[in-house]
Design an enzyme around this catalytic site. Structure first.
Site, PDB file in Angstrom:
ATOM      1  N   PHE A   1      -4.600  44.866  12.514  1.00 49.52           N
ATOM      2  CA  PHE A   1      -3.761  45.255  11.021  1.00 49.52           C
ATOM      3  C   PHE A   1      -3.896  46.978  11.218  1.00 49.52           C
ATOM      4  O   PHE A   1      -2.816  47.307  10.498  1.00 49.52           O
ATOM      5  CB  PHE A   1      -3.922  44.754   9.813  1.00 49.52           C
ATOM      6  CG  PHE A   1      -5.619  44.529   9.289  1.00 49.52           C
ATOM      7  CD1 PHE A   1      -6.256  45.684   9.344  1.00 49.52           C
ATOM      8  CD2 PHE A   1      -5.957  43.295   8.885  1.00 49.52           C
ATOM      9  CE1 PHE A   1      -7.717  45.449   8.869  1.00 49.52           C
ATOM     10  CE2 PHE A   1      -7.161  43.102   8.298  1.00 49.52           C
ATOM     11  CZ  PHE A   1      -8.218  44.257   8.362  1.00 49.52           C
TER      12      PHE A   1
ATOM     13  N   GLY B   1      -4.436  40.334  16.556  1.00 49.92           N
ATOM     14  CA  GLY B   1      -4.147  41.674  16.847  1.00 49.92           C
ATOM     15  C   GLY B   1      -4.768  42.567  15.710  1.00 49.92           C
ATOM     16  O   GLY B   1      -5.649  41.736  14.667  1.00 49.92           O
TER      17      GLY B   1
ATOM     18  N   HIS C   1     -10.270  45.339  -0.182  1.00 52.22           N
ATOM     19  CA  HIS C   1     -11.376  45.424  -0.801  1.00 52.22           C
ATOM     20  C   HIS C   1     -12.783  45.717   0.400  1.00 52.22           C
ATOM     21  O   HIS C   1     -13.752  46.409  -0.007  1.00 52.22           O
ATOM     22  CB  HIS C   1     -12.001  44.192  -1.589  1.00 52.22           C
ATOM     23  CG  HIS C   1     -12.599  43.271  -0.752  1.00 52.22           C
ATOM     24  ND1 HIS C   1     -13.827  42.393  -1.438  1.00 52.22           N
ATOM     25  CD2 HIS C   1     -12.807  42.827   0.581  1.00 52.22           C
ATOM     26  CE1 HIS C   1     -14.417  41.398  -0.416  1.00 52.22           C
ATOM     27  NE2 HIS C   1     -13.635  41.805   0.691  1.00 52.22           N
TER      28      HIS C   1
ATOM     29  N   ASP D   1      -5.403  37.766  12.595  1.00 54.81           N
ATOM     30  CA  ASP D   1      -6.632  38.129  12.466  1.00 54.81           C
ATOM     31  C   ASP D   1      -6.893  38.660  13.836  1.00 54.81           C
ATOM     32  O   ASP D   1      -6.087  38.723  14.832  1.00 54.81           O
ATOM     33  CB  ASP D   1      -7.543  37.043  12.138  1.00 54.81           C
ATOM     34  CG  ASP D   1      -8.714  37.742  11.431  1.00 54.81           C
ATOM     35  OD1 ASP D   1      -9.373  38.505  12.062  1.00 54.81           O
ATOM     36  OD2 ASP D   1      -9.026  37.628  10.174  1.00 54.81           O
TER      37      ASP D   1
HETATM   38  C1  LIG Z   1     -13.810  39.432   4.319  1.00 53.77           C
HETATM   39  S1  LIG Z   1     -12.881  38.550   5.480  1.00 53.77           S
HETATM   40  C2  LIG Z   1     -11.662  37.702   4.775  1.00 53.77           C
HETATM   41  C3  LIG Z   1     -11.007  36.501   5.437  1.00 53.77           C
HETATM   42  C4  LIG Z   1     -10.148  35.909   4.747  1.00 53.77           C
HETATM   43  N1  LIG Z   1      -8.916  36.620   4.440  1.00 53.77           N
HETATM   44  C5  LIG Z   1     -10.661  35.084   3.680  1.00 53.77           C
HETATM   45  O1  LIG Z   1     -10.474  35.608   2.172  1.00 53.77           O
HETATM   46  O2  LIG Z   1     -11.357  34.019   3.694  1.00 53.77           O
HETATM   47  C6  LIG Z   1     -11.822  39.899   6.225  1.00 53.77           C
HETATM   48  C7  LIG Z   1     -11.115  39.455   7.407  1.00 53.77           C
HETATM   49  O3  LIG Z   1     -10.482  40.769   7.935  1.00 53.77           O
HETATM   50  C8  LIG Z   1     -10.578  40.447   9.164  1.00 53.77           C
HETATM   51  N2  LIG Z   1     -10.352  41.923   9.999  1.00 53.77           N
HETATM   52  C9  LIG Z   1     -10.987  42.682  10.068  1.00 53.77           C
HETATM   53  N3  LIG Z   1     -10.703  43.938  10.817  1.00 53.77           N
HETATM   54  C10 LIG Z   1      -9.473  43.689  11.304  1.00 53.77           C
HETATM   55  C11 LIG Z   1      -8.428  44.022  11.680  1.00 53.77           C
HETATM   56  N4  LIG Z   1      -8.487  45.496  12.565  1.00 53.77           N
HETATM   57  N5  LIG Z   1      -7.185  43.675  12.147  1.00 53.77           N
HETATM   58  C12 LIG Z   1      -7.264  42.143  11.548  1.00 53.77           C
HETATM   59  N6  LIG Z   1      -8.079  41.561  10.973  1.00 53.77           N
HETATM   60  C13 LIG Z   1      -9.181  42.192  10.898  1.00 53.77           C
HETATM   61  C14 LIG Z   1     -11.862  40.096   9.808  1.00 53.77           C
HETATM   62  O4  LIG Z   1     -11.877  39.286  10.730  1.00 53.77           O
HETATM   63  C15 LIG Z   1     -12.004  38.889   8.414  1.00 53.77           C
HETATM   64  O5  LIG Z   1     -11.347  37.730   8.971  1.00 53.77           O
END
Ligand SMILES: C[S@@+](CC[C@H](N)C(=O)[O-])C[C@H]1O[C@@H](n2cnc3c(N)ncnc32)[C@H](O)[C@@H]1O
Length: 363
Positions: A255, A253, A273, A227
């Site tokens: 994604f 990092g 989503h 994350d």
């Molecule tokens: C809706 S949350 C879901 C978190 C986790 N998967 C859950 O279901 O509890 C979206 C996640 O995507 C991460 N995120 C957003 N942009 C990101 C990026 N560019 N690279 C990596 N993670 C990212 C956020 O920090 C967050 O933890």
């Protein structure tokens, strides 16, 4: 009793959902139509009252036993008469109990607002009722007109970049994600067998609660939690608390740049989503670049069903629209998106919660 032992069979969960939907319909039919709609129009009041109780810490103040309204008001720094009126309204909705001796105490619903409740809804109440969230929802009409999100125009930054500059709100959001995870992770683990995968990568895994639950169900597996740097900074504590820290490599990092290689399963829960198709495709292409030929990709999402009954994903879909012009998707839409990014959808596995596991392999 293990977490998964409490998960009902999927068919039973669907039957309960169907029954609740029809009981709700019956409840509406017992009310004159304008009054039934008025109740829904005013639902935001209930929501905000719960947020205020959470912000004030009312449930925590009652955690050691019943209190009079004066004692309670002194503990949470509120006006006693105004607090009594707030409690009266909430008690009517079965949140808190008003005892015969006049004192207030916790009941099952109010207990969930305690900071230390097993599944605490306090952060969720504070996040979704925050000024920032409410303000965003007042602009839903703009999103419906344009089909775009409103956060960039409202804040000058996209959602996750805005969080990076607002640590307090970001903390509430991440804690809310961890809570939502606690509500659903056991259903994911009960519904899908992760034990065949030696290395499981959780892409955008937040503080790691799902990965922890998955590893608890697959004792021979190891995990990589990936994350943003500011988010994974708080993960080791969660992973230590769940007893899996020694099996998890925490990687930081974006994604949009790359995804860690070497996994046998790539889990993305509520990630796709969050993004419109072009950005979602960019993430999936980076996953495709990282996976070996036999790896599986597992999207854990609110797959929109083809019935017209109520479904939480239909509401989360609007939150996603507001957020970044993103969306929840049907199985056919996931099949298409995965097909365009180098994968083949193999099956959609329902769980006892509204989440499904969309399984795909490299095409
Ligand atoms: C809706 S949350 C879901 C978190 C986790 N998967 C859950 O279901 O509890 C979206 C996640 O995507 C991460 N995120 C957003 N942009 C990101 C990026 N560019 N690279 C990596 N993670 C990212 C956020 O920090 C967050 O933890």
């Amino acid at each position: 009793m293990s977490m998964s032992a409490r998960v009902p069979p999927v068919k039973l969960a669907r039957a309960v959902e169907w029954t609740r939907h029809h009981l709700y319909g019956l409840n509406q039919r017992l009310t004159p139509a304008p009054a039934a709609v008025f109740e829904m129009i005013l639902a935001g009041w209930t929501s905000q009252a719960i947020t205020v109780a959470a912000d004030l810490g009312v449930a925590d103040a009652l955690s050691e036993g019943p209190l009079s309204i004066e004692q309670l008001a002194a503990r949470v720094d509120a006006d006693a008469d105004a607090l009594r009126r707030l409690m009266r309204a909430l008690v009517g909705r079965n949140i808190f109990r008003h005892r015969r001796d006049g004192r207030y105490e916790l009941n099952a619903l109010a207990d969930t607002l305690r900071r230390d409740a097993p599944v605490s809804m306090r952060s969720a109440a504070r996040f979704y009722g925050s000024h920032e969230q409410r303000e965003r929802w007042t602009l839903l009409i703009d999103s419906i007109r344009t089909g775009d999100g409103v956060v960039a125009a409202l804040r000058g930054k996209e959602s996750f970049d805005y969080f990076a500059k607002n640590p307090e709100l970001a903390q509430l959001f991440n804690a809310t994600m961890t809570t939502v995870s606690k509500l659903t992770d056991a259903t994911v683990v009960a519904g899908y067998d992760f034990s065949p995968f030696p290395t499981i990568v959780d892409v955008g895994g937040g503080h790691g609660p799902l990965l922890a639950a998955v590893l608890a169900s697959a004792p021979a597996s190891r995990g990589i939690l990936y994350d943003l740097p500011s988010v994974v900074a708080d993960a080791p504590e969660v992973l230590r608390g769940r007893g899996v820290a020694d099996r998890v490599l925490v990687a930081k990092g974006s994604f949009f740049d790359c995804v860690p290689a070497g996994g046998d399963a790539y889990v993305l829960k509520n990630i796709v989503h969050d993004w419109p198709d072009d950005k979602a495709a960019q993430i999936l292409r980076n996953v495709r670049a990282a996976v070996g030929p036999r790896a599986k990709v597992l999207l854990v999402e609110f797959v929109i069903p083809d019935h017209d009954r109520d479904f939480p994903g239909k509401w989360v879909d609007l939150e996603m629209l507001l957020n970044l012009g993103a969306r929840e998707r049907t199985a056919a839409e996931y099949r298409k998106l995965l097909g365009e990014t180098g994968f083949r959808l193999t099956r959609v596995v329902p769980t006892a919660s509204p989440l499904s596991v969309v399984e795909a392999i490299p095409a």
